[in-house]
Design an enzyme around this catalytic site. Structure first.
Site, PDB file in Angstrom:
ATOM      1  N   ASP A   3       0.872  -1.155   0.000  1.00 39.75           N
ATOM      2  CA  ASP A   3       0.000   0.000   0.000  1.00 39.75           C
ATOM      3  C   ASP A   3       0.928   1.229   0.000  1.00 39.75           C
ATOM      4  O   ASP A   3       2.069   1.121   0.439  1.00 39.75           O
ATOM      5  CB  ASP A   3      -0.822  -0.081   1.298  1.00 39.75           C
ATOM      6  CG  ASP A   3      -1.857   1.010   1.396  1.00 39.75           C
ATOM      7  OD1 ASP A   3      -2.459   1.319   0.362  1.00 39.75           O
ATOM      8  OD2 ASP A   3      -2.063   1.528   2.499  1.00 39.75           O
ATOM      9  N   ASP A 202      -3.131  -1.710   3.893  1.00 36.37           N
ATOM     10  CA  ASP A 202      -4.560  -1.696   4.233  1.00 36.37           C
ATOM     11  C   ASP A 202      -5.056  -3.057   4.714  1.00 36.37           C
ATOM     12  O   ASP A 202      -4.933  -4.032   4.021  1.00 36.37           O
ATOM     13  CB  ASP A 202      -5.394  -1.301   3.001  1.00 36.37           C
ATOM     14  CG  ASP A 202      -5.358   0.195   2.762  1.00 36.37           C
ATOM     15  OD1 ASP A 202      -4.700   0.872   3.542  1.00 36.37           O
ATOM     16  OD2 ASP A 202      -6.008   0.642   1.803  1.00 36.37           O
TER      17      ASP A 202
END
Length: 202
Positions: A3, A202
């Protein structure tokens, strides 16, 4: 798969540039930006609120606030509809962007995230926010690639900004403009292609 925000980057975004359109001053643009962003939980919102605090600005009340996932936010400020977000949101709302498009693209090519602001049906300005890459990211990515691991960055950020960061860090590939709820589908797609996938973030 990594991420971007808070994983590859520090997760401490800061305002770097302001482009004025309808706004008469940087303070006026930041006042609208921070007023709109105050109810939002996005990391980029924090950067705009911090900038307004630095400038000691009094924020304006916002009514009818709504979050538009993957596009931005909208609300009413001083009786006028105001919005903050990406180009997609501005186009949806029929906001003429004019020279704003070229200004935003130039900022994105520098690895900054441009945020468009509109008020009363016209472009109010653009704020660029940059989230510094963690000092350890380049070495960590290089080490993984040396081990034969393909390193992919998966982000909701705009493609040009993401690609600028990807080039800087020599990532194997970059998947950008992905809504939070669609990140899992991207991981599944890689797994269906026969890859063993680890996701960080995430």
């Amino acid at each position: 798969v990594l991420d971007k925000t808070g994983t590859i980057t520090e997760g401490k975004p800061a305002v770097t540039d302001l482009v004025l359109a309808g706004a008469e001053s940087g303070d006026e643009l930041i006042r609208l930006a921070a007023s709109l962003e105050k109810p939002s939980e996005h990391p980029l919102s924090q950067a705009l609120i911090a900038e307004s605090e630095k400038r000691r600005l009094v924020l304006r009340p916002v009514t009818d606030f709504e979050t538009l996932p993957g596009r931005g936010i909208r609300g009413t400020v001083g009786g006028e509809i105001a919005a903050a977000g990406n180009r997609k949101l501005m186009e949806e709302m029929g906001i003429p962007l004019g020279e704003g498009i070229a200004a935003a693209e130039k900022l994105a090519e520098d690895g900054k995230t441009p945020i468009y602001f509109a008020k009363g049906g016209r472009l109010f300005g653009i704020a660029a926010v940059a989230d510094p890459v963690r000092p350890t990211s380049a070495a960590a990515i290089a080490a993984l690639r040396k081990m034969g691991v393909e390193v992919i960055m998966l982000t909701g950020d705009n493609r040009k900004t993401a690609e600028a960061i990807g080039r800087k860090l020599q990532l194997s590939s970059v998947i950008a403009e992905v809504l939070p709820q669609d990140k899992e589908a991207q991981v599944k797609k890689l797994m269906e292609a026969g890859k063993k996938v680890a996701m960080v973030g995430d």
